[in-house]
Design an enzyme around this catalytic site. Structure first.
Site, PDB file in Angstrom:
ATOM      1  N   ASP A  63       0.856  -1.196   0.000  1.00  0.00           N
ATOM      2  CA  ASP A  63       0.000   0.000   0.000  1.00  0.00           C
ATOM      3  C   ASP A  63       0.889   1.242   0.000  1.00  0.00           C
ATOM      4  O   ASP A  63       1.667   1.471   0.924  1.00  0.00           O
ATOM      5  CB  ASP A  63      -0.888  -0.013   1.253  1.00  0.00           C
ATOM      6  CG  ASP A  63      -2.017   0.987   1.178  1.00  0.00           C
ATOM      7  OD1 ASP A  63      -2.037   1.791   0.220  1.00  0.00           O
ATOM      8  OD2 ASP A  63      -2.882   0.976   2.074  1.00  0.00           O
TER       9      ASP A  63
ATOM     10  N   ASP B  33      -3.100   2.518  -6.102  1.00  0.00           N
ATOM     11  CA  ASP B  33      -2.033   2.634  -5.101  1.00  0.00           C
ATOM     12  C   ASP B  33      -1.915   1.417  -4.185  1.00  0.00           C
ATOM     13  O   ASP B  33      -1.298   1.487  -3.130  1.00  0.00           O
ATOM     14  CB  ASP B  33      -2.234   3.894  -4.256  1.00  0.00           C
ATOM     15  CG  ASP B  33      -3.534   3.872  -3.471  1.00  0.00           C
ATOM     16  OD1 ASP B  33      -4.375   2.974  -3.711  1.00  0.00           O
ATOM     17  OD2 ASP B  33      -3.729   4.756  -2.614  1.00  0.00           O
ATOM     18  N   GLU B  34      -2.483   0.304  -4.604  1.00  0.00           N
ATOM     19  CA  GLU B  34      -2.499  -0.866  -3.732  1.00  0.00           C
ATOM     20  C   GLU B  34      -2.480  -2.150  -4.549  1.00  0.00           C
ATOM     21  O   GLU B  34      -3.118  -2.238  -5.594  1.00  0.00           O
ATOM     22  CB  GLU B  34      -3.764  -0.816  -2.859  1.00  0.00           C
ATOM     23  CG  GLU B  34      -3.785  -1.734  -1.692  1.00  0.00           C
ATOM     24  CD  GLU B  34      -4.958  -1.431  -0.770  1.00  0.00           C
ATOM     25  OE1 GLU B  34      -4.933  -1.859   0.381  1.00  0.00           O
ATOM     26  OE2 GLU B  34      -5.916  -0.746  -1.214  1.00  0.00           O
TER      27      GLU B  34
END
Length: 329
Positions: A13, A107-108
């Protein structure tokens, strides 16, 4: 002992991703309190740098509230092309560690490292190497959580933020969850939390021990899922890829409820770019655009629209999704 018998899932993350990317692309912003906003005049904070968060600047604040909290806050208009490009480059790094990668959002990502972690000196060494590689390549930090499934891996990454690492082995799951508030679990929003609280359930331990019959009566079939979550059980596999897919889609669970139109549009644009980029990569195009929204009470809205011709253009997908969004009261 016994860890090798379980899956080992890693959640990577990125920390304050949009803000971090902006700071690295503009040296004048590094170390400064910044907030990423939309391009509209009346807008809300999409994310903020950790320097800004120290002053109380939070996602969802409007510009006035953010400036009041941090008078010297610098506003930066978000550049989704920049973020999705970085996401694609990150994906290339992940596949150096395992072929089993799910890019969950911009973003993960989730990585199944069950069969490869030994090649990198163990789980901790692998996590350290990955974090250093990302920092060296992009100049940004990430937090890594590891667990026996994506639920626990995600929880570990949330608890370890920012720039942290946490590995929750199977034998530690029960003790970690026992007194943990249910709202900390991925997928349990404010409304579900309130409903559980009305039933006398405030911790994951209490949720895991709750009779499934009572949970089913209150939440329907979702009740069984909630009980399993309270016990740290999640059987959802990683979505790696689809061969010759009939449809291409992406989704994300937001960290908190959002209501502002501009904030919703930014997430829709991110998802549209991810779908469009994936379609272009594999040479696909389609005529139907579908938008699905799941509310905190698990009610789901789905609607689709048919285009006059096939496309894989991000902006066409985006504006089609917005036209569907306009039909929601």
């Amino acid at each position: 002992m016994g860890h090798a018998m379980s899956k080992i899932i890693m959640c990577v993350d990125m920390d304050a991703f949009f803000a971090s990317v902006e700071q690295q692309s503009n040296s004048r912003l590094r170390g400064q309190p910044i907030a990423v906003i939309g391009s509209g005049g009346r807008t809300v904070i999409t994310t903020s740098s950790y320097e800004a968060r120290q002053f109380g600047v939070k996602t969802g604040m409007n510009v006035y509230e953010a400036k009041k909290a941090c008078p010297h806050l610098i506003f930066v208009v978000g550049d989704n092309t920049k973020y999705t490009h970085t996401c694609a480059e990150l994906g290339k790094i992940y596949t150096r560690f395992t072929p089993h990668v799910e890019i969950y959002s911009v973003d993960e990502a989730f990585l199944d490292i069950t069969g490869t972690y030994r090649l990198f000196g163990g789980v901790e060494a692998m996590g350290k190497t990955l974090k250093e590689l990302i920092r060296k390549r992009f100049g940004i930090n990430c937090t890594i959580g590891v667990g026996p499934n994506i639920l626990i891996a995600k929880l570990a990454s949330d608890l370890a933020k920012p720039d942290g690492f946490m590995w929750v082995t199977p034998d530690r799951v029960a003790s970690l969850l026992e007194d943990l508030p249910v709202k900390k679990l991925w997928g349990i929003g404010r409304h579900t939390e309130k409903k559980l609280e009305a039933m006398g359930i405030t911790t994951c331990g209490e949720l895991g021990r709750a009779p499934v019959s009572i949970l089913r009566r209150r939440f329907g079939f979702i009740g069984e899922l909630l009980k399993a979550m309270g016990m740290g059980i999640c059987e959802r596999p990683l979505v790696i890829h689809e061969e010759e897919p009939k449809s291409i889609g992406h989704g994300m669970t937001l960290p908190r409820d959002i209501y502002e139109r501009e904030q919703i549009e930014m997430y829709v644009l991110q998802l549209s770019e991810m779908v469009g980029r994936r379609a272009r990569k594999h040479g696909y195009a389609g005529r139907k655009v579908s938008l699905t929204i799941r509310y905190t009470d698990f009610h789901t809205f789905t609607k689709q629209t048919t285009l006059p011709s096939c496309t894989n253009d991000t902006h066409v997908i985006y504006h089609s999704a917005l036209s569907i969004l306009d039909t929601i009261r």
